[in-house]
Design an enzyme around this catalytic site. Sequence first.
Site, mmCIF file in Angstrom:
data_model
loop_
_atom_site.group_PDB
_atom_site.id
_atom_site.type_symbol
_atom_site.label_atom_id
_atom_site.label_comp_id
_atom_site.label_asym_id
_atom_site.label_seq_id
_atom_site.Cartn_x
_atom_site.Cartn_y
_atom_site.Cartn_z
ATOM 1 N N TYR A 1 -16.386 -23.467 -22.799
ATOM 2 C CA TYR A 1 -16.492 -24.922 -22.690
ATOM 3 C C TYR A 1 -15.576 -25.599 -23.698
ATOM 4 O O TYR A 1 -15.535 -25.242 -24.879
ATOM 5 C CB TYR A 1 -17.924 -25.405 -22.938
ATOM 6 C CG TYR A 1 -17.978 -26.876 -23.307
ATOM 7 C CD1 TYR A 1 -17.644 -27.846 -22.360
ATOM 8 C CD2 TYR A 1 -18.298 -27.290 -24.602
ATOM 9 C CE1 TYR A 1 -17.660 -29.192 -22.691
ATOM 10 C CE2 TYR A 1 -18.320 -28.635 -24.948
ATOM 11 C CZ TYR A 1 -17.994 -29.581 -23.983
ATOM 12 O OH TYR A 1 -17.995 -30.913 -24.306
ATOM 13 N N CYS B 1 3.024 -13.073 0.371
ATOM 14 C CA CYS B 1 2.246 -14.257 -0.016
ATOM 15 C C CYS B 1 3.124 -15.338 -0.640
ATOM 16 O O CYS B 1 2.743 -16.510 -0.671
ATOM 17 C CB CYS B 1 1.141 -13.859 -0.989
ATOM 18 S SG CYS B 1 -0.045 -12.671 -0.331
ATOM 19 N N ARG C 1 -28.087 -23.373 -11.137
ATOM 20 C CA ARG C 1 -29.362 -24.058 -11.385
ATOM 21 C C ARG C 1 -29.907 -24.686 -10.108
ATOM 22 O O ARG C 1 -31.113 -24.615 -9.822
ATOM 23 C CB ARG C 1 -29.167 -25.131 -12.454
ATOM 24 C CG ARG C 1 -28.976 -24.584 -13.866
ATOM 25 C CD ARG C 1 -28.544 -25.664 -14.821
ATOM 26 N NE ARG C 1 -29.395 -26.849 -14.765
ATOM 27 C CZ ARG C 1 -29.125 -27.994 -15.379
ATOM 28 N NH1 ARG C 1 -28.001 -28.116 -16.067
ATOM 29 N NH2 ARG C 1 -29.943 -29.011 -15.298
ATOM 30 N N ALA D 1 0.822 -1.206 0.000
ATOM 31 C CA ALA D 1 0.000 0.000 0.000
ATOM 32 C C ALA D 1 0.858 1.258 0.000
ATOM 33 O O ALA D 1 0.625 2.192 -0.779
ATOM 34 C CB ALA D 1 -0.935 -0.011 1.205
ATOM 35 N N ARG E 1 4.146 9.704 -10.111
ATOM 36 C CA ARG E 1 3.805 9.746 -11.533
ATOM 37 C C ARG E 1 3.056 11.022 -11.900
ATOM 38 O O ARG E 1 3.059 11.431 -13.056
ATOM 39 C CB ARG E 1 2.967 8.526 -11.906
ATOM 40 C CG ARG E 1 3.759 7.220 -11.957
ATOM 41 C CD ARG E 1 2.918 6.089 -12.525
ATOM 42 N NE ARG E 1 3.725 4.894 -12.712
ATOM 43 C CZ ARG E 1 3.777 3.869 -11.877
ATOM 44 N NH1 ARG E 1 3.044 3.915 -10.761
ATOM 45 N NH2 ARG E 1 4.535 2.826 -12.113
ATOM 46 N N TRP F 1 -21.914 -28.426 -18.933
ATOM 47 C CA TRP F 1 -22.480 -27.536 -17.927
ATOM 48 C C TRP F 1 -21.385 -27.283 -16.899
ATOM 49 O O TRP F 1 -21.018 -28.169 -16.131
ATOM 50 C CB TRP F 1 -23.708 -28.149 -17.254
ATOM 51 C CG TRP F 1 -24.957 -28.048 -18.070
ATOM 52 C CD1 TRP F 1 -25.478 -29.012 -18.891
ATOM 53 C CD2 TRP F 1 -25.831 -26.935 -18.158
ATOM 54 N NE1 TRP F 1 -26.627 -28.560 -19.499
ATOM 55 C CE2 TRP F 1 -26.875 -27.282 -19.058
ATOM 56 C CE3 TRP F 1 -25.851 -25.661 -17.582
ATOM 57 C CZ2 TRP F 1 -27.914 -26.410 -19.376
ATOM 58 C CZ3 TRP F 1 -26.894 -24.792 -17.893
ATOM 59 C CH2 TRP F 1 -27.905 -25.168 -18.787
ATOM 60 N N ASP G 1 -3.495 -3.125 4.865
ATOM 61 C CA ASP G 1 -3.995 -4.047 5.881
ATOM 62 C C ASP G 1 -4.312 -3.375 7.209
ATOM 63 O O ASP G 1 -4.841 -4.022 8.111
ATOM 64 C CB ASP G 1 -2.968 -5.161 6.130
ATOM 65 C CG ASP G 1 -2.853 -6.121 4.962
ATOM 66 O OD1 ASP G 1 -3.640 -5.993 4.005
ATOM 67 O OD2 ASP G 1 -1.962 -7.002 4.998
#
Length: 457
Positions: free
Chosen positions: A432, A46, A448, A13, A23, A440, A289
């Site tokens: 797909y 991480c 669904r 951050a 900039r 599906w 954070d």
Amino acid sequence: MAERMIVIGGDAAGMSAASQARRRRDRSELEIVAFERGHFTSYSACGIPYWVSGLVEERDELIARDPKTFRDDFGIEVRTRHEVTAIDLDRREVLARDLDGGGEVRAGFDTLVYATGASPVQPDWARDDVSGVFGVQTLDDGAALIGWLEREPRPRRAVVVGGGYVGVEMAEALVQRGLSVQLVEQADQPMSTVDPDMGELVADAMRATGIGVRTGLQVTGLQERDGRISAVVTNEGPIPADVVVLGLGVRPNTALAEAAGLPIGPSGAVRTDRRMRVPGVPGVWAAGDCVESLHRVSGMPVHIPLGTHANKQGRIAGINIGGGYATFPGVIGTAVTKVCELEVGRTGLRERDAREAGFEFVTVLAQSTNRAGYYPGSRPMTVKLIAERPSGRLLGAQIVGWSEAAKRIDALAVALWNGMTVDEMTALDLGYAPPYAPVWDPVLIAARKAVDALAAV
């Protein structure tokens, strides 16, 4: 004279804010000084588990920009190993301690960016005088752990305390290094960021890889032999250990903010407006954070410490400081992780979050596969959806599965971000081909099933 911008915290951050401000404003207009108590800037915490495991070979692969790059290419002065100890808002200055050279430094500011991150939870029993107990928040932490793992006598038994993202990733890293690993979690299942039924799937898969998962266990102390860790003491007895890794979560690092009188929100983190300004304190901004954010689904302030949020918030603060205009729209808590081959994704609200926010809802679990059933490498996948009743608006989603599982959460995150209903989701035009999905897609099957559950209520 140029204005001065002081940044407290030299990671995601803070340095994003500094870079974006630079900039838009050159060195003659804006002097930028960043204080960082560690040795490094702009690195991937991480990535530490993958460095520990050996998948990432060199520490510097995790560093995006070092202090020299910021100085030479951006004109940003970074003072590493300098810990800010006080903020004086009346005098518009910070007080910092030189951790290596000794002494103190005072620096005035026109603009201040508070980007102190989060601090790891460290219980009283995790004593500093026992060798072999490690956190993994910084690159220095990672280096210390690797050094211990490579020191004779080589550790053979590891205990990871805490079953969140860091805990499960470190358990994987230590297994890959050939250690016998026990993960200890006080809750009934690991991965508290997902619901218990999905967390149990994670626990089962971890056990299948040889990781011992001990849930419902409270750690009460440590045992040592000759100054080295020998066991983790729990309410059900000791667990032998040659190395212990702490993954108990983090808290927003707000000590400086509270002492200076900056506003703290109900989540325990610093409050900001949508432009990342600290309300009521002119010229002071906060990001990362250490701040709280608006949850776009529940409408409540939350503290969700993720690198994705920190980089975006820092960028927005820097744009505004530099004279532009940008806002941070909130979060939905999308995150993914893996433990060995198992992948986990989540976004939005869990069941208990939805209850606390006052929603009426239905939940469904849909079982599918990552590829067409006949295609080689087809593996199972479980998708959980939480939908508002009776509107059908998606409130949250979780996925646990194998290859190609976790990143499917992104489709659900986009649907959630845009307020889609599960009925609308059934018509999503997703890609797909047999190597990538059944005809599906698991996301559509879950949608669904949620529509059917709403109709049955």
